[in-house]
Structure formats: structure tokens, C-alpha cells
Design an enzyme around this catalytic site. Structure first.
Site, PDB file in Angstrom:
ATOM      1  N   HIS A   1      11.664  -1.321  10.063  1.00  0.00           N
ATOM      2  CA  HIS A   1      12.702  -2.209   9.525  1.00  0.00           C
ATOM      3  C   HIS A   1      12.094  -3.432   8.850  1.00  0.00           C
ATOM      4  CE1 HIS A   1      11.831  -3.504  13.657  1.00  0.00           C
ATOM      5  NE2 HIS A   1      12.139  -4.724  13.275  1.00  0.00           N
TER       6      HIS A   1
ATOM      7  N   HIS B   1      13.059  -7.491   8.096  1.00  0.00           N
ATOM      8  CA  HIS B   1      13.955  -8.614   8.396  1.00  0.00           C
ATOM      9  C   HIS B   1      14.205  -9.378   7.095  1.00  0.00           C
ATOM     10  CE1 HIS B   1      13.279  -8.965  12.899  1.00  0.00           C
ATOM     11  NE2 HIS B   1      12.235  -8.232  12.565  1.00  0.00           N
TER      12      HIS B   1
END
Ligand code: AMP
Length: 139
Positions: free
Chosen positions: A98, A100
Site C-alpha cells: 500500500h 499512504h
């Protein structure tokens, strides 16, 4: 065991989803380090960047670009950090790739990240050797 993000993707646990397509999903980070802090997550459970195919990564980054602009528009953020922790040593806590997106508003957010500057401790040859090793590994 599925990651917490895989469970969000399967709608087994709730999240505030802001974007989804075949390859990626984006939702608010529960910690909200700053207002609008959002995670962009691959749908396939790659552990980290070392496993992600380049095609998925480039799509994910395209979506991140769109979301960054949307977050800026939505909250009037004056700046934004893109962060990705890959591996436990790098501070990763959820082992499902992922990015941010962390919008920034005020100087007081300054100490969110502080990178060490080693410039004064390195010779020109050391820079050359580091660059050479990366280029060699690319080929
Ligand atoms: P990292 O430490 O880079 O692996 O980031 C993991 C992030 O996932 C942290 O910033 C957490 O706040 C966030 N997180 C953990 N559980 C949830 C959840 N259920 N919904 C949204 N974000 C979460």
C-alpha cells in the site's frame, strides 16, 4: 491468514472506501495521521513492493496521483507526502502492499518524518559505487 486489508476488500470489515477498480482499492487510514490520510492498496495480497508486478504498481501510482489531487481539492491541503513502508525494518505493520497519501496542512506536522542526512559522511567514490551497484542490478 488474510491481511486486514484483504478483509476490507472482501467487505468482511468496514472501511471508508473512496475508490475501487479491478486492481486497487483506496480507503481512509484509520489513524488519520492528518485529515484525509488515505491508503491505496493492491487488491492482490502482495506483501510489499518486492512482490508487486510493475504493471500493477504503475496503475496504483496513477490512481494515487488522481486521489492526491482529489484530497487536495477536498481539504485544501497545501502539500502531501506519499509514503510506502516495505518490510518490518521499514516500519511496515500491515504486510499487504500500500501507499499512504498524507496531506499536509501546517508546519507543526513537520516532525511526521525526519530523514537523516549523510551527505557529509560520503565521498564522491561512494556515491559512484552505490549508483553503479543499482544500475548493475537493474540489468
Ligand atoms: P504500515 O504501517 O505502513 O504498514 O501502514 C498500515 C496502516 O494501516 C496504518 O497506518 C494503520 O493505521 C492502517 N490500518 C490498520 N488497520 C486499519 C483499518 N481497519 N482500516 C484502515 N486503516 C487501517
Amino acid at each position: 491468514m488474510p491481511t486486514i486489508f484483504a478483509r476490507i476488500i472482501r467487505r468482511e470489515i468496514p472501511a471508508h472506501i473512496v475508490y475501487e477498480d479491478d486492481l486497487v482499492i483506496a480507503f481512509l487510514d484509520i489513524s488519520q495521521a492528518t485529515k484525509g490520510h488515505t491508503l491505496v492498496v493492491s487488491k492482490v495480497e502482495y506483501q510489499n513492493i518486492f512482490e508487486v508486478p510493475e504493471k500493477t504498481a504503475s496503475h496504483l501510482f496513477g490512481v494515487a496521483t488522481r486521489l492526491a489531487k482529489a484530497i487536495q481539492k477536498a481539504f485544501g491541503a497545501s502539500a502531501l507526502n506519499i509514503l510506502s513502508n516495505n518490510g518490518e525494518l521499514a516500519g511496515q505493520t500491515v504486510f499487504h502492499f500500500h501507499l499512504h497519501l498524507i496531506p499536509r496542512y501546517e508546519r507543526q506536522d513537520d516532525n511526521l518524518f525526519k530523514l537523516k542526512n549523510n551527505q557529509g559522511n560520503l565521498t564522491s567514490d561512494e556515491y559512484k559505487e552505490r549508483a553503479r551497484l543499482i544500475k548493475e542490478a537493474l540489468s
